[in-house]
Design a protein around this motif. Structure first.
Motif, PDB file in Angstrom:
ATOM      1  N   ASN A   1       0.977  -1.289   0.168  1.00 30.86           N
ATOM      2  CA  ASN A   1       0.106  -0.121  -0.135  1.00 30.86           C
ATOM      3  C   ASN A   1       0.982   1.188  -0.082  1.00 30.86           C
ATOM      4  O   ASN A   1       0.431   2.246  -0.752  1.00 30.86           O
ATOM      5  CB  ASN A   1      -0.778   0.116   1.313  1.00 30.86           C
ATOM      6  CG  ASN A   1      -1.952   1.347   1.374  1.00 30.86           C
ATOM      7  OD1 ASN A   1      -2.567   1.517  -0.052  1.00 30.86           O
ATOM      8  ND2 ASN A   1      -2.156   1.718   2.528  1.00 30.86           N
ATOM      9  N   GLN A   2       1.812   1.136   0.854  1.00 31.34           N
ATOM     10  CA  GLN A   2       2.633   2.427   0.809  1.00 31.34           C
ATOM     11  C   GLN A   2       3.378   2.606  -0.221  1.00 31.34           C
ATOM     12  O   GLN A   2       3.633   3.758  -0.962  1.00 31.34           O
ATOM     13  CB  GLN A   2       3.842   2.297   2.073  1.00 31.34           C
ATOM     14  CG  GLN A   2       5.015   3.275   2.113  1.00 31.34           C
ATOM     15  CD  GLN A   2       4.155   4.689   2.381  1.00 31.34           C
ATOM     16  OE1 GLN A   2       3.376   4.672   3.323  1.00 31.34           O
ATOM     17  NE2 GLN A   2       5.032   5.856   1.976  1.00 31.34           N
ATOM     18  N   ASN A   3       4.042   1.544  -0.861  1.00 36.76           N
ATOM     19  CA  ASN A   3       4.710   1.630  -2.221  1.00 36.76           C
ATOM     20  C   ASN A   3       3.858   2.023  -3.590  1.00 36.76           C
ATOM     21  O   ASN A   3       4.107   2.963  -4.245  1.00 36.76           O
ATOM     22  CB  ASN A   3       5.439   0.294  -2.570  1.00 36.76           C
ATOM     23  CG  ASN A   3       6.521   0.139  -1.469  1.00 36.76           C
ATOM     24  OD1 ASN A   3       7.296   0.829  -0.997  1.00 36.76           O
ATOM     25  ND2 ASN A   3       6.933  -1.203  -1.431  1.00 36.76           N
ATOM     26  N   TYR A   4       2.660   1.573  -3.356  1.00 37.23           N
ATOM     27  CA  TYR A   4       1.597   2.132  -4.334  1.00 37.23           C
ATOM     28  C   TYR A   4       1.583   3.582  -4.235  1.00 37.23           C
ATOM     29  O   TYR A   4       1.492   4.064  -5.412  1.00 37.23           O
ATOM     30  CB  TYR A   4       0.365   1.167  -4.310  1.00 37.23           C
ATOM     31  CG  TYR A   4      -0.516   1.334  -5.271  1.00 37.23           C
ATOM     32  CD1 TYR A   4      -1.963   1.774  -4.647  1.00 37.23           C
ATOM     33  CD2 TYR A   4      -0.396   1.237  -6.730  1.00 37.23           C
ATOM     34  CE1 TYR A   4      -2.996   2.041  -5.720  1.00 37.23           C
ATOM     35  CE2 TYR A   4      -1.311   1.614  -7.605  1.00 37.23           C
ATOM     36  CZ  TYR A   4      -2.539   2.140  -7.055  1.00 37.23           C
ATOM     37  OH  TYR A   4      -3.563   2.224  -7.761  1.00 37.23           O
ATOM     38  N   THR A   5       1.013   3.888  -3.120  1.00 41.84           N
ATOM     39  CA  THR A   5       0.776   5.336  -2.870  1.00 41.84           C
ATOM     40  C   THR A   5       2.014   6.047  -3.076  1.00 41.84           C
ATOM     41  O   THR A   5       1.790   7.131  -3.845  1.00 41.84           O
ATOM     42  CB  THR A   5       0.205   5.493  -1.311  1.00 41.84           C
ATOM     43  OG1 THR A   5      -0.561   4.752  -1.264  1.00 41.84           O
ATOM     44  CG2 THR A   5      -0.052   7.035  -1.285  1.00 41.84           C
ATOM     45  N   THR A   6       3.059   5.873  -2.895  1.00 39.96           N
ATOM     46  CA  THR A   6       4.183   6.668  -3.208  1.00 39.96           C
ATOM     47  C   THR A   6       4.542   6.667  -4.864  1.00 39.96           C
ATOM     48  O   THR A   6       4.573   7.630  -5.316  1.00 39.96           O
ATOM     49  CB  THR A   6       5.629   5.954  -2.621  1.00 39.96           C
ATOM     50  OG1 THR A   6       5.532   6.118  -1.185  1.00 39.96           O
ATOM     51  CG2 THR A   6       6.739   6.529  -2.950  1.00 39.96           C
ATOM     52  N   ALA A   7       4.404   5.574  -5.427  1.00 33.09           N
ATOM     53  CA  ALA A   7       4.499   5.517  -6.981  1.00 33.09           C
ATOM     54  C   ALA A   7       3.316   6.485  -7.542  1.00 33.09           C
ATOM     55  O   ALA A   7       3.717   7.298  -8.445  1.00 33.09           O
ATOM     56  CB  ALA A   7       4.528   4.196  -7.318  1.00 33.09           C
ATOM     57  N   LEU A   8       2.261   6.472  -7.111  1.00 32.78           N
ATOM     58  CA  LEU A   8       1.010   7.114  -7.596  1.00 32.78           C
ATOM     59  C   LEU A   8       1.309   8.444  -7.425  1.00 32.78           C
ATOM     60  O   LEU A   8       1.108   9.417  -8.109  1.00 32.78           O
ATOM     61  CB  LEU A   8      -0.198   6.602  -6.923  1.00 32.78           C
ATOM     62  CG  LEU A   8      -1.618   6.881  -7.505  1.00 32.78           C
ATOM     63  CD1 LEU A   8      -1.519   6.549  -9.130  1.00 32.78           C
ATOM     64  CD2 LEU A   8      -2.844   6.228  -7.120  1.00 32.78           C
ATOM     65  N   THR A   9       1.753   8.984  -6.131  1.00 33.70           N
ATOM     66  CA  THR A   9       2.078  10.394  -5.821  1.00 33.70           C
ATOM     67  C   THR A   9       3.146  10.784  -6.845  1.00 33.70           C
ATOM     68  O   THR A   9       2.935  11.889  -7.261  1.00 33.70           O
ATOM     69  CB  THR A   9       2.227  10.373  -4.194  1.00 33.70           C
ATOM     70  OG1 THR A   9       1.357   9.986  -3.523  1.00 33.70           O
ATOM     71  CG2 THR A   9       2.583  11.929  -3.948  1.00 33.70           C
ATOM     72  N   ASN A  10       4.420  10.248  -6.924  1.00 36.04           N
ATOM     73  CA  ASN A  10       5.455  10.554  -7.892  1.00 36.04           C
ATOM     74  C   ASN A  10       4.992  10.664  -9.258  1.00 36.04           C
ATOM     75  O   ASN A  10       5.236  11.614  -9.941  1.00 36.04           O
ATOM     76  CB  ASN A  10       6.355   9.499  -7.582  1.00 36.04           C
ATOM     77  CG  ASN A  10       7.340   9.487  -6.511  1.00 36.04           C
ATOM     78  OD1 ASN A  10       7.226  10.481  -5.607  1.00 36.04           O
ATOM     79  ND2 ASN A  10       8.009   8.610  -6.013  1.00 36.04           N
TER      80      ASN A  10
END
Length: 195
Positions: free
Chosen positions: A25-34
């Protein structure tokens, strides 16, 4: 002893699985934010700087691939797992920190609200669509609605939003009326859980 050992092993497996889900979830959110940030920067730079534009396009393509990969993995999770990951996410930790006496002397930033809404959109898409469609809710009502759905009580929401419990109750009643044609603030949480 065997049952105890099996129970312990099962519990460790569930904890490990939850950590993996939280990490995903954290990695997905970070990738989506970037990805969203790079997309925004690219649109700003459309007027010139060819080299910068090419770099951003390459970065955007790379991030799109990363987002797609995480989206597939995240999409395979059950709704309950997604919601649990949201509840345990770092973004909600920021909101919970606001409730700690002596630590809560800050305002929740617009960036934090945007990140929470982004995660909510991924975790509960039908709920997010319903509360944002046609922009019927004010910004304050939207924040109250989101926090209510995530299980925060009226007093906690008042602290997070730096307002009074009465103001929160009024916002809940207003949002309940707009979303469900229900005049009561008391049925708001129940109505939200049905979405």
């Amino acid at each position: 002893i065997i049952i105890s050992t099996l129970f312990h092993l099962h519990r460790r497996f569930k904890m490990k699985k939850q950590k993996e889900i939280n990490s995903l979830n954290q990695n997905y959110t970070t990738a989506l934010t970037n990805y969203e940030k790079a997309k925004e920067e690219l649109s700003i730079m459309e007027g010139g700087f060819t080299l910068y534009k090419q770099k951003k396009q390459a970065e955007l393509a790379e991030l799109q691939t990363e987002v797609s990969t995480f989206q597939k993995e995240y999409g395979s999770l059950k709704q309950k797992e997604k919601f649990e990951a949201l509840i345990q996410s770092h973004i909600l930790d920021i909101f919970r920190e606001k409730l700690i006496p002596g630590k809560g002397n800050f305002s929740i930033t617009e960036k934090a609200w945007q990140e929470l809404q982004l995660q909510l959109k991924q975790c509960l898409p039908l709920f997010y669509l319903r509360i944002t469609e046609n922009n019927v809710l004010s910004s304050h009502e939207l924040h109250v609605t989101i926090l209510t759905r995530l299980g925060f009580q009226t007093g906690a929401i008042a602290i997070i939003l730096d307002t009074t419990k009465q103001h929160i109750a009024n916002a809940r009643a207003s949002a309940n009326k707009k979303l469900f044609a229900d005049l009561s603030a008391r049925t708001f949480q129940k109505n939200l859980s049905k979405i």
